[in-house]
Design an enzyme around this catalytic site. Structure first.
Site, PDB file in Angstrom:
ATOM      1  N   LYS A  65      -7.462  -2.000  -4.993  1.00  0.00           N
ATOM      2  CA  LYS A  65      -6.684  -2.647  -3.932  1.00  0.00           C
ATOM      3  C   LYS A  65      -5.194  -2.415  -4.187  1.00  0.00           C
ATOM      4  O   LYS A  65      -4.690  -2.691  -5.277  1.00  0.00           O
ATOM      5  CB  LYS A  65      -6.981  -4.149  -3.880  1.00  0.00           C
ATOM      6  CG  LYS A  65      -6.303  -4.850  -2.703  1.00  0.00           C
ATOM      7  CD  LYS A  65      -6.813  -6.272  -2.536  1.00  0.00           C
ATOM      8  CE  LYS A  65      -6.191  -7.223  -3.538  1.00  0.00           C
ATOM      9  NZ  LYS A  65      -4.764  -7.506  -3.236  1.00  0.00           N
ATOM     10  N   THR A  66      -4.522  -1.905  -3.168  1.00  0.00           N
ATOM     11  CA  THR A  66      -3.109  -1.573  -3.294  1.00  0.00           C
ATOM     12  C   THR A  66      -2.254  -2.377  -2.313  1.00  0.00           C
ATOM     13  O   THR A  66      -2.745  -2.885  -1.307  1.00  0.00           O
ATOM     14  CB  THR A  66      -2.871  -0.077  -3.025  1.00  0.00           C
ATOM     15  OG1 THR A  66      -3.311   0.237  -1.687  1.00  0.00           O
ATOM     16  CG2 THR A  66      -3.633   0.782  -4.025  1.00  0.00           C
ATOM     17  N   LYS A 102      -3.012  -6.335   5.619  1.00  0.00           N
ATOM     18  CA  LYS A 102      -3.079  -7.556   6.438  1.00  0.00           C
ATOM     19  C   LYS A 102      -2.403  -7.355   7.790  1.00  0.00           C
ATOM     20  O   LYS A 102      -1.496  -8.087   8.189  1.00  0.00           O
ATOM     21  CB  LYS A 102      -2.467  -8.754   5.707  1.00  0.00           C
ATOM     22  CG  LYS A 102      -3.174  -9.119   4.410  1.00  0.00           C
ATOM     23  CD  LYS A 102      -2.548 -10.356   3.772  1.00  0.00           C
ATOM     24  CE  LYS A 102      -3.266 -10.760   2.491  1.00  0.00           C
ATOM     25  NZ  LYS A 102      -3.018  -9.824   1.367  1.00  0.00           N
ATOM     26  N   VAL A 104      -1.379  -7.608  11.523  1.00  0.00           N
ATOM     27  CA  VAL A 104      -1.442  -8.626  12.567  1.00  0.00           C
ATOM     28  C   VAL A 104      -0.284  -8.372  13.536  1.00  0.00           C
ATOM     29  O   VAL A 104       0.877  -8.572  13.201  1.00  0.00           O
ATOM     30  CB  VAL A 104      -1.410 -10.066  12.007  1.00  0.00           C
ATOM     31  CG1 VAL A 104      -0.197 -10.305  11.112  1.00  0.00           C
ATOM     32  CG2 VAL A 104      -1.464 -11.089  13.138  1.00  0.00           C
ATOM     33  N   THR A 109       1.159  -1.618  18.502  1.00  0.00           N
ATOM     34  CA  THR A 109       1.971  -1.593  17.280  1.00  0.00           C
ATOM     35  C   THR A 109       1.095  -1.366  16.052  1.00  0.00           C
ATOM     36  O   THR A 109       1.423  -0.555  15.176  1.00  0.00           O
ATOM     37  CB  THR A 109       2.741  -2.916  17.128  1.00  0.00           C
ATOM     38  OG1 THR A 109       3.655  -3.049  18.229  1.00  0.00           O
ATOM     39  CG2 THR A 109       3.532  -2.946  15.831  1.00  0.00           C
ATOM     40  N   ARG A 340      -4.043  -9.838 -12.081  1.00  0.00           N
ATOM     41  CA  ARG A 340      -3.298 -10.116 -13.306  1.00  0.00           C
ATOM     42  C   ARG A 340      -4.194 -10.371 -14.506  1.00  0.00           C
ATOM     43  O   ARG A 340      -3.800 -10.090 -15.645  1.00  0.00           O
ATOM     44  CB  ARG A 340      -2.377 -11.314 -13.066  1.00  0.00           C
ATOM     45  CG  ARG A 340      -1.163 -10.978 -12.219  1.00  0.00           C
ATOM     46  CD  ARG A 340      -0.437 -12.218 -11.739  1.00  0.00           C
ATOM     47  NE  ARG A 340      -1.157 -12.905 -10.659  1.00  0.00           N
ATOM     48  CZ  ARG A 340      -0.720 -14.012 -10.077  1.00  0.00           C
ATOM     49  NH1 ARG A 340       0.425 -14.566 -10.472  1.00  0.00           N
ATOM     50  NH2 ARG A 340      -1.404 -14.562  -9.094  1.00  0.00           N
TER      51      ARG A 340
END
Length: 368
Positions: A65-66, A102, A104, A109, A340
């Protein structure tokens, strides 16, 4: 969570066979091959660190995941840049890339943000996600953009070049009947430049381009020399792109309501050819035909030797944590997302293996 939905007891290999989304099927098979249901959240700050950690921890994970906009020094070159290098590492170690964007916004756009701009996320990220506060039409817009992108990249541009001396007929087009002005015979007729000198047309170069089907799902423009290594035991990931809907979050005080989460479920079912599943805190599969994949952040193990099911403190910034066993066995997620807890460890590769083994053990226990 649904009351013991069939997917909770179904082995990943069977769910791969039942999946309707090609990328979901591929991911389930990859999980079985690697005995891993671990996603690494690579929240580092430089492109060098991102590529280094992807290379070192790639063997333990099935998803990377970036957050590309966190990365300083991100190289946008489509052939040799950061995205292309991540794609090469994904092929080498056997994982999918999930850009945690994410999305939205209004549909138009979002389409441009996804397929164009500086990063061209769709070119290198197999998976991305969206918050559907903007409505289901945004999901439809992204699905349409992904479909058009796939149609385009499944064809190669073939170019042919011809060079020849023109004849007078080449210059007839566009002239009115009887109009001889400007008609040239390349053997005798010349024109004069503005300075009075004579000039001649010696030859014409014609460039012709056509689209022909490409024989491989790989994107030729993202391959640099030396990046051909492919993880053994499974074919290359399909060119299909997938979306995860951000249905629930692990943060304290999250404002995502039950109504919002249900809207995510409805959108996932409506656009199941593009939506792979959810980022959620529990399984949202409830209808008999539901086979959506679930990924869950906020996963953390206590230090080695401490009680695994004991209380785990948050990070003081709203993040709340659960163990792999709780998330997989009780909540019903499929893939745990760890950041982390691995990256900040003294020995990240060893810690990644510890998480992988714990999460896989929890899945085996759930599947019986």
């Amino acid at each position: 969570m649904s009351d013991r939905h069939p997917t909770l007891a179904t082995p990943f290999a069977e769910r791969a066979a039942q999946a309707t989304h090609p990328l979901t099927s591929y991911l389930f098979r990859l999980m079985v091959l690697k005995s891993s249901n671990l996603c690494l959240s690579a929240d580092v700050h430089t492109a060098r660190d991102l590529l280094s950690i992807a290379d070192k921890l790639g063997p333990s994970i099935v998803v990377l995941k970036t957050h590309y906009d966190l990365i300083s020094g991100w190289d946008y070159n489509p052939v040799s840049g950061t995205g292309a290098k991540l794609a090469a590492l994904a092929r080498k170690h056997g994982f999918l890339i999930f850009e945690d964007r994410k999305f939205v916004d209004i549909g138009k756009t979002v389409q441009m943000q996804y397929t164009a701009g500086t990063a061209r996320i769709i070119d290198w990220a197999h998976i991305t996600n969206a918050n559907i506060d903007a409505g289901k039409d945004m999901v439809r817009a992204m699905a349409e953009a992904a479909a058009k992108w796939k149609e385009r990249i499944n064809y190669e541009v073939k170019t042919s070049v011809t060079v020849g001396t023109p004849v007078s007929e080449h210059f007839d087009d566009g002239l009115e009947n009887g109009d001889e002005v400007g008609r040239l015979d390349p053997r005798e007729q010349h024109h004069r430049d503005v300075d009075g000198r004579k000039g001649s047309i010696v030859s014409i170069t014609t460039v012709t381009q056509s689209f022909e089907p490409a024989g491989s799902p790989r994107l030729p423009k993202s391959i640099s020399e030396g990046d051909e290594t492919l993880f053994p035991g499974i074919e290359e990931a399909p060119t299909d792109r997938g979306l995860l809907l951000l249905a629930q979050m692990s943060t304290k005080g999250c404002l995502m309501t039950k109504e919002y989460t249900q809207a995510c479920v409805e959108a996932a079912r409506e656009y199941s050819k593009f939506v792979m599943g959810y980022v959620a805190q529990e399984s949202l599969n409830s209808a008999p035909e539901d086979n959506f994949i679930h990924m869950t952040p906020g996963c953390k193990l206590p230090p080695e030797g401490e009680e695994e099911n004991g209380h785990i403190e948050g990070d003081g910034l709203g993040q709340q944590y659960n163990t792999p066993a709780k998330l997989i066995n009780i909540k019903g997620t499929d893939i745990v997302i760890v950041g982390r807890g691995i990256i900040s460890a003294a020995d990240p590769p060893s810690e990644a293996e510890r998480y992988r083994k714990k999460a896989w053990k929890a899945y085996l226990s759930r599947a019986g």
